[in-house]
Design a protein around this motif. Structure first.
Motif, PDB file in Angstrom:
ATOM      1  N   GLY A 147      33.561 -19.749 -42.250  1.00 18.18           N
ATOM      2  CA  GLY A 147      35.028 -19.719 -42.182  1.00 18.18           C
ATOM      3  C   GLY A 147      35.601 -21.070 -41.823  1.00 18.18           C
ATOM      4  N   GLY A 207      35.314 -22.042 -46.718  1.00 19.23           N
ATOM      5  CA  GLY A 207      35.434 -20.580 -46.716  1.00 19.23           C
ATOM      6  C   GLY A 207      36.882 -20.134 -46.841  1.00 19.23           C
ATOM      7  N   LEU A 243      32.848 -14.165 -43.160  1.00 19.89           N
ATOM      8  CA  LEU A 243      32.070 -14.021 -41.929  1.00 19.89           C
ATOM      9  C   LEU A 243      31.788 -15.411 -41.360  1.00 19.89           C
ATOM     10  N   ALA A 247      33.483 -27.049 -38.386  1.00 21.46           N
ATOM     11  CA  ALA A 247      32.845 -28.177 -37.690  1.00 21.46           C
ATOM     12  C   ALA A 247      33.848 -29.067 -36.974  1.00 21.46           C
ATOM     13  N   TRP A 248      35.107 -29.022 -37.399  1.00 17.13           N
ATOM     14  CA  TRP A 248      36.097 -29.938 -36.819  1.00 17.13           C
ATOM     15  C   TRP A 248      36.247 -29.748 -35.315  1.00 17.13           C
ATOM     16  N   LEU A 268      37.659 -39.221 -33.484  1.00 13.53           N
ATOM     17  CA  LEU A 268      37.509 -39.165 -34.943  1.00 13.53           C
ATOM     18  C   LEU A 268      38.872 -39.153 -35.638  1.00 13.53           C
ATOM     19  N   LEU A 277      40.631 -38.768 -39.573  1.00 21.37           N
ATOM     20  CA  LEU A 277      40.411 -38.476 -40.988  1.00 21.37           C
ATOM     21  C   LEU A 277      40.467 -39.771 -41.790  1.00 21.37           C
ATOM     22  N   PHE A 278      39.745 -39.808 -42.893  1.00 23.69           N
ATOM     23  CA  PHE A 278      39.806 -41.029 -43.697  1.00 23.69           C
ATOM     24  C   PHE A 278      40.899 -40.970 -44.769  1.00 23.69           C
ATOM     25  N   VAL A 283      25.510 -14.812 -40.207  1.00 24.89           N
ATOM     26  CA  VAL A 283      24.699 -14.235 -41.280  1.00 24.89           C
ATOM     27  C   VAL A 283      23.256 -14.678 -41.090  1.00 24.89           C
ATOM     28  N   TRP A 316      25.644 -28.187 -39.181  1.00 24.00           N
ATOM     29  CA  TRP A 316      24.693 -27.383 -38.410  1.00 24.00           C
ATOM     30  C   TRP A 316      23.252 -27.768 -38.721  1.00 24.00           C
ATOM     31  N   SER A 345      30.515 -42.195 -39.987  1.00 25.68           N
ATOM     32  CA  SER A 345      30.231 -41.761 -38.611  1.00 25.68           C
ATOM     33  C   SER A 345      29.677 -42.922 -37.802  1.00 25.68           C
TER      34      SER A 345
END
Ligand SMILES: Cc1cc2nc3c(=O)[nH]c(=O)nc-3n(C[C@H](O)[C@H](O)[C@H](O)COP(=O)(O)OP(=O)(O)OC[C@H]3O[C@@H](n4cnc5c(N)ncnc54)[C@H](O)[C@@H]3O)c2cc1C
Length: 354
Positions: free
Chosen positions: A12, A16, A33, A42-43, A50, A52-53, A101, A133, A175
């Motif tokens: 999500g 997603g 899910l 992830a944000w 950080l 944004l570019f 999941v 992840w 990064s």
């Protein structure tokens, strides 16, 4: 608990949600899910500074423009989390959290999605689990010998955690450059890159990256010469903090060292640097372990796809993992089009009785 639906979207984050937006437009029944407890993918886990570019207007999902962040041309991660939270509310997307999941299985006519909170049976699945992840660390000799601290981009938050320390940052992409710039003030920094850092021109940002990825995909689809895509432009967007550190001479890169020792690293010519910390900004791999029961793995840990659709399993789409699942699909602005295509293809498949 066992449920049934047309489509299960796994993940999500932005990919997603873009999938949900387009599945809704196709009039399909679906559920998203997401393993996180709150919206934002992830944000919500990135480092504090950080940026944004791309400016906000060029970082939008389908249907809703990202508002500008007051005082910031390039929004921070908190702004993206707020935008994604608002997006899923605004479109009333059916996101269930936290639901992880565990595996997707072929049950004949349906796909069975096993989670830590029950089972879903679906006619199609969109996997949109991102890469955050699955951090990637290169196999560098002596990595296990180093007695200091080692961490990956995913665990870095702020320079104050390293004040006064001897820090080696490894990685010549966004990064690595942003984290090195973050640390350049308050630590004894060594920034290490495999090849000399390639900054994009100061007036070029993520908009040009999106255009380059799209032009490349079009050229390849039409059988023309490979334009080189994003890689032809450079590796590092000179967002303001990176530009400042570079222009102040605080962002000088050393070549990659050949091995780690107990107390630091050594280069090919025998030069050594002592270090307390090594931060590996060395990228990610797609988080696909939940799909392993389907046995679809191809080379480099990917699943062979045509567009977003798995070549071997037409009920499965992969979204947002990189250019191999749609040009610039791993960006906010780029994920909309492949999400639309995936939803359309799934609608077609289901209408045909698939
Ligand atoms: C450091 C960094 C900077 C970036 N900067 C930009 C930028 O400036 N602009 C831009 O457009 N893009 C940028 N990106 C790229 C991209 O936009 C982000 O990585 C974005 O988070 C990808 O979104 P996603 O939805 O694909 O994945 P994620 O945000 O990772 O979302 C995936 C979701 O799936 C969930 N999930 C994973 N596995 C499971 C499972 N088994 N079951 C259920 N849920 C699961 C996760 O918990 C997560 O909520 C950047 C990426 C990085 C790493």
């Amino acid at each position: 608990m066992t449920e049934r639906t047309d489509v299960v979207v796994i993940g999500g984050g932005q990919a997603g949600l873009a999938a949900g937006y387009h599945l809704r437009r196709q009039g399909l029944d679906f559920v998203v899910l997401d393993a996180q407890a709150v919206p934002g993918g992830a944000w919500q886990h990135t480092w504090n500074s950080l940026r944004l570019f791309s400016p906000a207007a060029f970082s939008s999902l389908p249907g809703r423009l990202m508002p500008t962040q007051p005082g910031e041309e390039y929004p921070d991660a908190g702004h993206v989390v707020a935008y994604l939270s608002d997006y899923e509310k605004r479109y009333d997307l059916p996101v269930l959290r936290p639901v992880r999941v565990l595996g997707v299985h072929d049950d004949g006519r349906l796909l069975r999605v096993e989670t830590d909170s029950g089972t879903w049976h679906a006619r199609a699945v969109i996997s949109a689990t991102g890469t955050w992840w699955r951090p990637f660390l290169p196999a560098v000799p002596g990595r296990g010998d180093f007695e200091g601290r080692q961490l990956h981009t995913v665990s870095y938050r702020k320079p104050q955690d390293f004040t006064g320390g001897r820090v080696i940052v490894v990685g010549g992409c966004n990064s690595g450059a942003q984290i090195a710039a973050d640390l350049a003030h308050d630590t004894e920094l060594t920034w290490v890159t495999r090849r000399p850092p390639r900054f994009l021109a100061d007036d070029i940002d993520g908009r040009a990256l999106f255009d380059a990825a799209t032009a490349r995909r079009r050229a390849l689809d039409e059988g023309r010469t490979d334009t080189g895509g994003v890689a032809s432009l450079g590796d590092i967007v000179a967002v303001p903090p990176v530009r400042e550190a570079r222009d102040a001479g605080r962002l000088k890169a050393s070549p990659m060292f050949v091995r780690l020792h107990r107390d630091g690293v050594v280069w090919a010519d025998g030069t050594r640097a002592f270090a307390d910390v090594v931060i590996w900004c060395t990228g990610f791999r797609p988080a696909l372990s939940h799909l392993s029961p389907l046995g679809l793995r191809g080379p480099r840990g990917r699943i062979p796809t045509r567009g977003t659709r798995s070549v071997q399993e037409p009920r499965l789409h992969l979204l947002g993992y990189g250019d191999w699942t749609g040009p610039a699909s791993a960006t906010l602005i780029g994920v909309g089009r492949p999400a639309r295509d995936a939803a359309r293809e799934i609608a077609g498949l289901l209408a045909a009785g698939g």
